[in-house]
Design an enzyme around this catalytic site. Structure first.
Site, PDB file in Angstrom:
ATOM      1  N   ASP A 118       2.448  -2.493   7.962  1.00  0.00           N
ATOM      2  CA  ASP A 118       3.331  -3.672   8.017  1.00  0.00           C
ATOM      3  C   ASP A 118       3.634  -4.175   9.425  1.00  0.00           C
ATOM      4  O   ASP A 118       4.387  -5.135   9.592  1.00  0.00           O
ATOM      5  CB  ASP A 118       4.644  -3.369   7.256  1.00  0.00           C
ATOM      6  CG  ASP A 118       5.355  -2.098   7.767  1.00  0.00           C
ATOM      7  OD1 ASP A 118       6.013  -1.430   6.942  1.00  0.00           O
ATOM      8  OD2 ASP A 118       5.239  -1.794   8.972  1.00  0.00           O
ATOM      9  N   HIS A 133      -3.681   3.812   8.794  1.00  0.00           N
ATOM     10  CA  HIS A 133      -4.186   3.036   7.639  1.00  0.00           C
ATOM     11  C   HIS A 133      -4.370   1.581   8.012  1.00  0.00           C
ATOM     12  O   HIS A 133      -4.549   0.729   7.133  1.00  0.00           O
ATOM     13  CB  HIS A 133      -3.227   3.173   6.440  1.00  0.00           C
ATOM     14  CG  HIS A 133      -3.262   4.537   5.835  1.00  0.00           C
ATOM     15  ND1 HIS A 133      -2.338   4.968   4.907  1.00  0.00           N
ATOM     16  CD2 HIS A 133      -4.073   5.590   6.058  1.00  0.00           C
ATOM     17  CE1 HIS A 133      -2.608   6.218   4.570  1.00  0.00           C
ATOM     18  NE2 HIS A 133      -3.658   6.621   5.268  1.00  0.00           N
ATOM     19  N   CYS A 141     -13.895  -4.868  12.673  1.00  0.00           N
ATOM     20  CA  CYS A 141     -15.338  -4.779  12.437  1.00  0.00           C
ATOM     21  C   CYS A 141     -15.648  -3.378  11.917  1.00  0.00           C
ATOM     22  O   CYS A 141     -15.260  -2.380  12.550  1.00  0.00           O
ATOM     23  CB  CYS A 141     -16.095  -5.017  13.757  1.00  0.00           C
ATOM     24  SG  CYS A 141     -17.832  -4.582  13.637  1.00  0.00           S
ATOM     25  N   CYS A 144     -18.276  -1.588  14.862  1.00  0.00           N
ATOM     26  CA  CYS A 144     -17.801  -1.025  16.150  1.00  0.00           C
ATOM     27  C   CYS A 144     -16.304  -0.766  16.168  1.00  0.00           C
ATOM     28  O   CYS A 144     -15.756  -0.311  17.170  1.00  0.00           O
ATOM     29  CB  CYS A 144     -18.180  -1.993  17.277  1.00  0.00           C
ATOM     30  SG  CYS A 144     -17.305  -3.574  17.196  1.00  0.00           S
ATOM     31  N   CYS A 162     -18.841  -9.691  13.395  1.00  0.00           N
ATOM     32  CA  CYS A 162     -18.246  -9.326  14.682  1.00  0.00           C
ATOM     33  C   CYS A 162     -19.021  -9.983  15.832  1.00  0.00           C
ATOM     34  O   CYS A 162     -20.254  -9.865  15.894  1.00  0.00           O
ATOM     35  CB  CYS A 162     -18.294  -7.800  14.813  1.00  0.00           C
ATOM     36  SG  CYS A 162     -17.792  -7.173  16.417  1.00  0.00           S
ATOM     37  N   CYS A 165     -20.728  -6.938  17.907  1.00  0.00           N
ATOM     38  CA  CYS A 165     -21.899  -6.132  17.483  1.00  0.00           C
ATOM     39  C   CYS A 165     -22.597  -6.709  16.265  1.00  0.00           C
ATOM     40  O   CYS A 165     -23.586  -6.164  15.784  1.00  0.00           O
ATOM     41  CB  CYS A 165     -21.441  -4.696  17.181  1.00  0.00           C
ATOM     42  SG  CYS A 165     -20.586  -4.547  15.590  1.00  0.00           S
ATOM     43  N   ALA A 246      15.867   6.900   6.431  1.00  0.00           N
ATOM     44  CA  ALA A 246      15.245   6.976   7.761  1.00  0.00           C
ATOM     45  C   ALA A 246      16.113   6.271   8.803  1.00  0.00           C
ATOM     46  O   ALA A 246      16.297   6.784   9.917  1.00  0.00           O
ATOM     47  CB  ALA A 246      13.862   6.329   7.702  1.00  0.00           C
TER      48      ALA A 246
HETATM   49  N1  APR Z   1      14.352   6.647   4.039  1.00  0.00           N
HETATM   50  C1  APR Z   1      13.492   7.696   4.122  1.00  0.00           C
HETATM   51  N2  APR Z   1      12.586   8.003   3.160  1.00  0.00           N
HETATM   52  C2  APR Z   1      12.563   7.206   2.079  1.00  0.00           C
HETATM   53  C3  APR Z   1      13.426   6.089   1.916  1.00  0.00           C
HETATM   54  C4  APR Z   1      14.347   5.827   2.960  1.00  0.00           C
HETATM   55  N3  APR Z   1      15.213   4.800   2.891  1.00  0.00           N
HETATM   56  N4  APR Z   1      13.141   5.495   0.716  1.00  0.00           N
HETATM   57  C5  APR Z   1      12.116   6.199   0.167  1.00  0.00           C
HETATM   58  N5  APR Z   1      11.781   7.221   0.975  1.00  0.00           N
HETATM   59  C6  APR Z   1      10.701   8.205   0.814  1.00  0.00           C
HETATM   60  C7  APR Z   1      10.357   8.561  -0.612  1.00  0.00           C
HETATM   61  O1  APR Z   1      11.197   9.610  -1.068  1.00  0.00           O
HETATM   62  C8  APR Z   1       8.899   9.027  -0.453  1.00  0.00           C
HETATM   63  O2  APR Z   1       8.839  10.407  -0.159  1.00  0.00           O
HETATM   64  O3  APR Z   1       9.529   7.613   1.337  1.00  0.00           O
HETATM   65  C9  APR Z   1       8.387   8.233   0.739  1.00  0.00           C
HETATM   66  C10 APR Z   1       7.395   7.162   0.370  1.00  0.00           C
HETATM   67  O4  APR Z   1       6.286   7.810  -0.194  1.00  0.00           O
HETATM   68  P1  APR Z   1       5.017   6.934  -0.647  1.00  0.00           P
HETATM   69  O5  APR Z   1       5.470   5.779  -1.465  1.00  0.00           O
HETATM   70  O6  APR Z   1       4.028   7.899  -1.193  1.00  0.00           O
HETATM   71  O7  APR Z   1       4.481   6.312   0.715  1.00  0.00           O
HETATM   72  P2  APR Z   1       3.605   7.027   1.817  1.00  0.00           P
HETATM   73  O8  APR Z   1       3.971   8.449   1.989  1.00  0.00           O
HETATM   74  O9  APR Z   1       3.673   6.158   3.029  1.00  0.00           O
HETATM   75  O10 APR Z   1       2.125   6.906   1.187  1.00  0.00           O
HETATM   76  C11 APR Z   1       1.031   7.201   2.029  1.00  0.00           C
HETATM   77  O11 APR Z   1      -0.445   6.226   0.369  1.00  0.00           O
HETATM   78  O12 APR Z   1      -1.185   4.614  -1.116  1.00  0.00           O
HETATM   79  C12 APR Z   1      -1.239   5.058   0.190  1.00  0.00           C
HETATM   80  O13 APR Z   1      -1.816   3.570   1.887  1.00  0.00           O
HETATM   81  C13 APR Z   1      -0.731   4.011   1.145  1.00  0.00           C
HETATM   82  O14 APR Z   1       0.031   4.461   3.387  1.00  0.00           O
HETATM   83  C14 APR Z   1       0.258   4.778   2.023  1.00  0.00           C
HETATM   84  C15 APR Z   1      -0.069   6.231   1.741  1.00  0.00           C
END
Ligand code: APR
Length: 275
Positions: A118, A133, A141, A144, A162, A165, A246
């Protein structure tokens, strides 16, 4: 976790951070929840509600990149993508992103590896950053691995190629079934090799290769600090758990760590163990 318990855990976490040589943060979707961006898993997660994209997404892209680009540029995404895209386009960095930047600028946090696409860490000011990710505002690309802002790509024909390349260009966000770009993976592995304290911030720690990073740090005797509103598969192995959002937990942790690293101001709180 009561406020008092959280403050006690923050004290413990701040001590571990201050005693560590090389602190790395591994961030997930939970960091962006307070910016209004949905997570993927858990009760209200995007994949939970709308189903996870096909694990063959990358194969499908390679089989027909022209159709993929046409849909990508027409913004005619499926509901899951549209919801995620619209939420991100409205999002602003939050206190959790800002606390990570503060710790980076103070020289406490050596690197941030984020699974989020994001762009909020970069907009908040993180510079020692690997977007493992990808970043949804960029294109890449696949030959490269050069990356540049999406707006700079002139799409005369599909798929764009690209200029460096001649390789095929796609959105930088890593698709299901797509290998992690070599550069991002190599940097992440190097950072994890040097890490003796990992902050797991808002990630379910379920998706490889990131899910393996905290386990590597723990196996080497490094410390694991989990910042998450829920339990995860790493909770048992964590040295300290901050069971809070967080934004709240990272703000408290950054404040406590930075208090202890600032020269004494006569306030009495110069280091740990002093009241
Ligand atoms: N503060 C902290 N943690 C939080 C909050 C918050 N406000 N709200 C939710 N969470 C936690 C959830 O409890 C969960 O453990 O954030 C975590 C989100 O987990 P996922 O949805 O699995 O996301 P993520 O761990 O980033 O997934 C990894 O999976 O599908 C792929 O590409 C996608 O980058 C992603 C990857």
């Amino acid at each position: 976790m009561t406020r008092t318990e959280l403050e006690e855990r923050v004290e413990e976490a701040a001590l571990l951070v201050s005693e560590s040589e090389y602190v790395v943060a591994l961030c997930g979707a939970g960091v962006s929840v307070e910016s209004g961006v949905p997570t993927f898993r858990g009760p209200d997660g995007l994949w939970t509600r709308l189903g996870q994209p096909s694990t063959n997404s990358y194969r499908e892209f390679l089989d027909d990149p022209k159709s993929w680009w046409e849909q990508y540029l027409s913004r005619s995404a499926d509901p899951a993508r549209a919801e995620f895209r619209d939420a991100i386009e409205r999002a602003e960095p939050n206190a959790g992103h800002a606390a990570l930047v503060e710790l980076e600028r103070a020289g406490v946090l050596q690197h941030t590896i984020t699974q989020n696409v994001d762009d909020l860490h970069r907009r908040a000011g993180s510079r020692k950053l690997t977007e493992i990710h990808g970043n949804r505002t960029l294109v890449r690309c696949i030959g490269c691995e050069a990356r540049w802002p999406r707006e700079q790509i002139a799409v005369e024909e599909y798929p764009p190629t690209c200029a460096q390349c001649g390789g095929m260009v796609k959105a930088d966000s890593v698709m299901f079934g797509e290998p992690i770009p070599h550069g991002a993976l190599e940097t992440s592995l190097l950072e994890i090799e040097r890490c003796d304290c990992i902050l797991l911030v808002g990630t379910s720690a379920t998706v490889m290769p990131s899910a393996g990073f905290p386990r590597k740090v723990a196996e080497r005797g490094g410390c694991v600090i989990e910042i998450n509103t829920e339990e995860t598969g790493m909770t048992e192995q964590a040295d300290v758990v901050l069971r809070a959002s967080a934004g709240e937990a990272m703000r408290m942790l950054a404040r406590r760590v930075l208090e202890s690293t600032r020269p004494s101001t006569g306030s009495g709180r110069t280091g740990f163990g002093s009241s």
